[in-house]
Design an enzyme around this catalytic site. Sequence first.
Site, PDB file in Angstrom:
ATOM      1  N   ASP A  36       0.839  -1.203   0.000  1.00 10.05           N
ATOM      2  CA  ASP A  36       0.000   0.000   0.000  1.00 10.05           C
ATOM      3  C   ASP A  36       0.870   1.248   0.000  1.00 10.05           C
ATOM      4  O   ASP A  36       1.642   1.479   0.924  1.00 10.05           O
ATOM      5  CB  ASP A  36      -0.893   0.008   1.253  1.00 10.05           C
ATOM      6  CG  ASP A  36      -1.683   1.306   1.359  1.00 10.05           C
ATOM      7  OD1 ASP A  36      -2.515   1.557   0.465  1.00 10.05           O
ATOM      8  OD2 ASP A  36      -1.444   2.087   2.300  1.00 10.05           O
ATOM      9  N   TYR A  41       2.926   9.925   0.235  1.00  7.09           N
ATOM     10  CA  TYR A  41       3.984   9.394   1.101  1.00  7.09           C
ATOM     11  C   TYR A  41       5.365   9.809   0.579  1.00  7.09           C
ATOM     12  O   TYR A  41       5.908   9.222  -0.367  1.00  7.09           O
ATOM     13  CB  TYR A  41       3.897   7.861   1.208  1.00  7.09           C
ATOM     14  CG  TYR A  41       2.570   7.354   1.762  1.00  7.09           C
ATOM     15  CD1 TYR A  41       1.706   8.174   2.480  1.00  7.09           C
ATOM     16  CD2 TYR A  41       2.185   6.027   1.564  1.00  7.09           C
ATOM     17  CE1 TYR A  41       0.498   7.710   2.982  1.00  7.09           C
ATOM     18  CE2 TYR A  41       0.973   5.547   2.066  1.00  7.09           C
ATOM     19  CZ  TYR A  41       0.141   6.398   2.765  1.00  7.09           C
ATOM     20  OH  TYR A  41      -1.058   5.929   3.257  1.00  7.09           O
ATOM     21  N   LYS A  67      -3.183   5.630  -4.258  1.00  5.28           N
ATOM     22  CA  LYS A  67      -4.306   6.525  -3.935  1.00  5.28           C
ATOM     23  C   LYS A  67      -4.312   7.735  -4.860  1.00  5.28           C
ATOM     24  O   LYS A  67      -3.298   8.038  -5.504  1.00  5.28           O
ATOM     25  CB  LYS A  67      -4.209   6.947  -2.465  1.00  5.28           C
ATOM     26  CG  LYS A  67      -3.944   5.730  -1.561  1.00  5.28           C
ATOM     27  CD  LYS A  67      -4.217   5.925  -0.124  1.00  5.28           C
ATOM     28  CE  LYS A  67      -3.877   4.664   0.646  1.00  5.28           C
ATOM     29  NZ  LYS A  67      -2.435   4.507   0.937  1.00  5.28           N
ATOM     30  N   GLY A 217      -3.004   1.523  10.307  1.00  7.13           N
ATOM     31  CA  GLY A 217      -2.970   2.102  11.643  1.00  7.13           C
ATOM     32  C   GLY A 217      -3.493   1.152  12.698  1.00  7.13           C
ATOM     33  O   GLY A 217      -4.079   1.575  13.694  1.00  7.13           O
ATOM     34  N   PHE A 219      -2.034  -0.482  14.879  1.00  4.87           N
ATOM     35  CA  PHE A 219      -1.417  -0.268  16.197  1.00  4.87           C
ATOM     36  C   PHE A 219      -1.777   1.123  16.726  1.00  4.87           C
ATOM     37  O   PHE A 219      -1.146   1.608  17.669  1.00  4.87           O
ATOM     38  CB  PHE A 219       0.113  -0.382  16.101  1.00  4.87           C
ATOM     39  CG  PHE A 219       0.624  -1.773  15.842  1.00  4.87           C
ATOM     40  CD1 PHE A 219       0.051  -2.893  16.422  1.00  4.87           C
ATOM     41  CD2 PHE A 219       1.728  -1.972  15.006  1.00  4.87           C
ATOM     42  CE1 PHE A 219       0.550  -4.171  16.193  1.00  4.87           C
ATOM     43  CE2 PHE A 219       2.228  -3.249  14.764  1.00  4.87           C
ATOM     44  CZ  PHE A 219       1.636  -4.347  15.358  1.00  4.87           C
ATOM     45  N   ILE A 223       0.997   2.776  19.894  1.00  5.24           N
ATOM     46  CA  ILE A 223       0.773   2.352  21.284  1.00  5.24           C
ATOM     47  C   ILE A 223       0.405   0.875  21.413  1.00  5.24           C
ATOM     48  O   ILE A 223       0.763   0.230  22.403  1.00  5.24           O
ATOM     49  CB  ILE A 223      -0.282   3.254  21.977  1.00  5.24           C
ATOM     50  CG1 ILE A 223      -0.258   3.000  23.493  1.00  5.24           C
ATOM     51  CG2 ILE A 223      -1.672   3.073  21.373  1.00  5.24           C
ATOM     52  CD1 ILE A 223      -0.933   4.044  24.328  1.00  5.24           C
ATOM     53  N   LEU A 224      -0.251   0.307  20.382  1.00  7.26           N
ATOM     54  CA  LEU A 224      -0.592  -1.116  20.493  1.00  7.26           C
ATOM     55  C   LEU A 224       0.605  -2.013  20.142  1.00  7.26           C
ATOM     56  O   LEU A 224       0.552  -3.221  20.349  1.00  7.26           O
ATOM     57  CB  LEU A 224      -1.805  -1.448  19.619  1.00  7.26           C
ATOM     58  CG  LEU A 224      -3.148  -0.919  20.150  1.00  7.26           C
ATOM     59  CD1 LEU A 224      -4.274  -1.198  19.156  1.00  7.26           C
ATOM     60  CD2 LEU A 224      -3.491  -1.525  21.513  1.00  7.26           C
ATOM     61  N   ALA A 225       1.659  -1.413  19.631  1.00  9.65           N
ATOM     62  CA  ALA A 225       2.897  -2.188  19.417  1.00  9.65           C
ATOM     63  C   ALA A 225       3.826  -2.033  20.609  1.00  9.65           C
ATOM     64  O   ALA A 225       4.455  -2.999  21.059  1.00  9.65           O
ATOM     65  CB  ALA A 225       3.602  -1.717  18.141  1.00  9.65           C
TER      66      ALA A 225
HETATM   67  N1  LIG Z   1      -5.579   7.488   4.905  1.00  9.73           N
HETATM   68  C1  LIG Z   1      -4.983   6.334   4.625  1.00  9.73           C
HETATM   69  O1  LIG Z   1      -5.214   5.732   3.585  1.00  9.73           O
HETATM   70  C2  LIG Z   1      -3.969   5.770   5.598  1.00  9.73           C
HETATM   71  C3  LIG Z   1      -3.760   6.390   6.844  1.00  9.73           C
HETATM   72  C4  LIG Z   1      -2.842   5.818   7.705  1.00  9.73           C
HETATM   73  C5  LIG Z   1      -2.159   4.683   7.343  1.00  9.73           C
HETATM   74  N2  LIG Z   1      -2.349   4.116   6.114  1.00  9.73           N
HETATM   75  C6  LIG Z   1      -1.591   2.894   5.693  1.00  9.73           C
HETATM   76  O2  LIG Z   1      -1.417   2.035   6.804  1.00  9.73           O
HETATM   77  C7  LIG Z   1      -0.014   1.828   7.052  1.00  9.73           C
HETATM   78  C8  LIG Z   1       0.236   1.651   8.525  1.00  9.73           C
HETATM   79  O3  LIG Z   1      -0.249   2.752   9.224  1.00  9.73           O
HETATM   80  P1  LIG Z   1       0.578   3.476  10.375  1.00  9.73           P
HETATM   81  O4  LIG Z   1       2.034   3.339  10.116  1.00  9.73           O
HETATM   82  O5  LIG Z   1      -0.010   4.807  10.446  1.00  9.73           O
HETATM   83  O6  LIG Z   1       0.119   2.772  11.680  1.00  9.73           O
HETATM   84  P2  LIG Z   1       0.428   1.560  12.664  1.00  9.73           P
HETATM   85  O7  LIG Z   1       0.638   0.278  11.945  1.00  9.73           O
HETATM   86  O8  LIG Z   1      -0.664   1.673  13.658  1.00  9.73           O
HETATM   87  O9  LIG Z   1       1.748   2.031  13.392  1.00  9.73           O
HETATM   88  C9  LIG Z   1       3.000   1.925  12.823  1.00  9.73           C
HETATM   89  C10 LIG Z   1       4.020   2.271  13.875  1.00  9.73           C
HETATM   90  O10 LIG Z   1       3.952   1.310  14.914  1.00  9.73           O
HETATM   91  C11 LIG Z   1       5.246   1.062  15.386  1.00  9.73           C
HETATM   92  N3  LIG Z   1       5.578  -0.356  15.188  1.00  9.73           N
HETATM   93  C12 LIG Z   1       5.229  -1.147  14.140  1.00  9.73           C
HETATM   94  N4  LIG Z   1       5.743  -2.386  14.317  1.00  9.73           N
HETATM   95  C13 LIG Z   1       6.419  -2.347  15.496  1.00  9.73           C
HETATM   96  C14 LIG Z   1       7.186  -3.283  16.203  1.00  9.73           C
HETATM   97  N5  LIG Z   1       7.350  -4.544  15.763  1.00  9.73           N
HETATM   98  N6  LIG Z   1       7.755  -2.903  17.377  1.00  9.73           N
HETATM   99  C15 LIG Z   1       7.583  -1.643  17.863  1.00  9.73           C
HETATM  100  N7  LIG Z   1       6.891  -0.697  17.214  1.00  9.73           N
HETATM  101  C16 LIG Z   1       6.320  -1.050  16.039  1.00  9.73           C
HETATM  102  C17 LIG Z   1       6.214   1.931  14.597  1.00  9.73           C
HETATM  103  O11 LIG Z   1       6.400   3.119  15.345  1.00  9.73           O
HETATM  104  P3  LIG Z   1       7.805   3.919  15.323  1.00  9.73           P
HETATM  105  O12 LIG Z   1       7.872   4.532  13.986  1.00  9.73           O
HETATM  106  O13 LIG Z   1       7.621   4.924  16.421  1.00  9.73           O
HETATM  107  O14 LIG Z   1       8.879   2.907  15.565  1.00  9.73           O
HETATM  108  C18 LIG Z   1       5.431   2.186  13.335  1.00  9.73           C
HETATM  109  O15 LIG Z   1       5.781   3.393  12.689  1.00  9.73           O
HETATM  110  C19 LIG Z   1       0.674   3.020   6.398  1.00  9.73           C
HETATM  111  O16 LIG Z   1       2.015   2.742   6.059  1.00  9.73           O
HETATM  112  C20 LIG Z   1      -0.191   3.215   5.182  1.00  9.73           C
HETATM  113  O17 LIG Z   1       0.184   2.284   4.185  1.00  9.73           O
HETATM  114  C21 LIG Z   1      -3.251   4.647   5.249  1.00  9.73           C
END
Ligand SMILES: NC(=O)c1ccc[n+]([C@@H]2O[C@H](COP(=O)([O-])OP(=O)(O)OC[C@H]3O[C@@H](n4cnc5c(N)ncnc54)[C@H](OP(=O)(O)O)[C@@H]3O)[C@@H](O)[C@H]2O)c1
Length: 321
Positions: A36, A41, A67, A217, A219, A223-225
């Site tokens: 994705d 980005y 997107k 998102g 996590f 916070i959920l990680a």
């Molecule tokens: N509007 C949209 O379409 C939209 C919006 C948001 C997200 N997304 C998609 O969803 C993806 C994921 O979303 P997200 O990155 O916002 O949220 P997420 O998965 O809730 O959080 C990711 C963060 O969690 C932490 N993490 C992940 N794995 C870990 C591990 N094994 N140990 C410790 N910490 C860990 C990292 O934080 P640290 O960086 O602090 O280490 C990472 O940056 C994005 O890359 C994107 O592709 C789409």
Amino acid sequence: MSFGAAPIGNIFRPISEDESRAMMATAWDAGIRSFDTAPMYGHGLSEARVGESLRWKERDDFLLITKVGRRLRPKKRSEIDFTPWVDGLPFEMIFDYSYDGVMRAFEDSNQRLGLERIDVVFIHDIDVFTHGEEQQKIHFKAAMDGAYRALEDLRSNGHVTAIGVGVNEAAVCHAALQHGDFDGFLLAGRYTLLEQDALDNFLPLCEERNAFVLVGGGFNSGILATGAKPGAKYNYAPAPQDIMDKVSQIEQVCTEFAVSLPAAALQFVVAHPCVPSFVAGVRTTEQLQQNIAWMNAPIPAEFWQALKQRDLLREDAPTPA
Ligand SMILES: NC(=O)c1ccc[n+]([C@@H]2O[C@H](COP(=O)([O-])OP(=O)(O)OC[C@H]3O[C@@H](n4cnc5c(N)ncnc54)[C@H](OP(=O)(O)O)[C@@H]3O)[C@@H](O)[C@H]2O)c1
């Protein structure tokens, strides 16, 4: 699990070309086949990196999601505000949910990716989270009048397989699904172990309409990680106290049943019948490998029952078998 490519767009801090390639290679070697990305980005950097890493793979072996809704226009680096991205590509971003703007953005994404095709296109960020209350109404209408028609044409002409909306709010997804024939959604942060309001209206409508929901998102941005430790992130900012308290309570149940919090967060999301994948945003290859291990860690059924009995999880939330 899908690979969320926001981090390799250099969100909050830069990731080198080598690190980015290593993460993409680790994901591929682990069997991840869904990626994705978005023009937003890193102002095009993520699409460029994803495309480069997948360029010589057999095209039918993976699913590529991007997107529309922002066009990228070349500009002097020194004049671009990249926040929250670091060292993005030298393009400024312009919101454009019009029919023509979306068609042009789709062409631009194809060029940046350099792949045979894009499989899934989501209309990006038509939510209050991005635009505020008043502007959201304007952008949502523009998207339903313009972007939606453009994506419908791309789908009916066979240029993409599925169309949808990618946002941070379930209500917007629900409104979009009431408006049009969308195949699926990327819902970020609003269906997680911490919050399940999407079960009120949106997910039931998806079941009725056979729409898929990729959960990003999952996590809640961290916070959920990490657990409720100082500096833990919720919605891309330091977690407020009520969120810290709820996560601490969930962690107590995790401790009782010897379950890791992130394993529960990952596995909970994909237990919903409409959710085929958790879109994981990782910053290092180690995080990616850890998440894959968590996705496969055993969790006893009694753990989910205990969360429900203690009002930490909605009674109507599907849980892993
Ligand atoms: N509007 C949209 O379409 C939209 C919006 C948001 C997200 N997304 C998609 O969803 C993806 C994921 O979303 P997200 O990155 O916002 O949220 P997420 O998965 O809730 O959080 C990711 C963060 O969690 C932490 N993490 C992940 N794995 C870990 C591990 N094994 N140990 C410790 N910490 C860990 C990292 O934080 P640290 O960086 O602090 O280490 C990472 O940056 C994005 O890359 C994107 O592709 C789409």
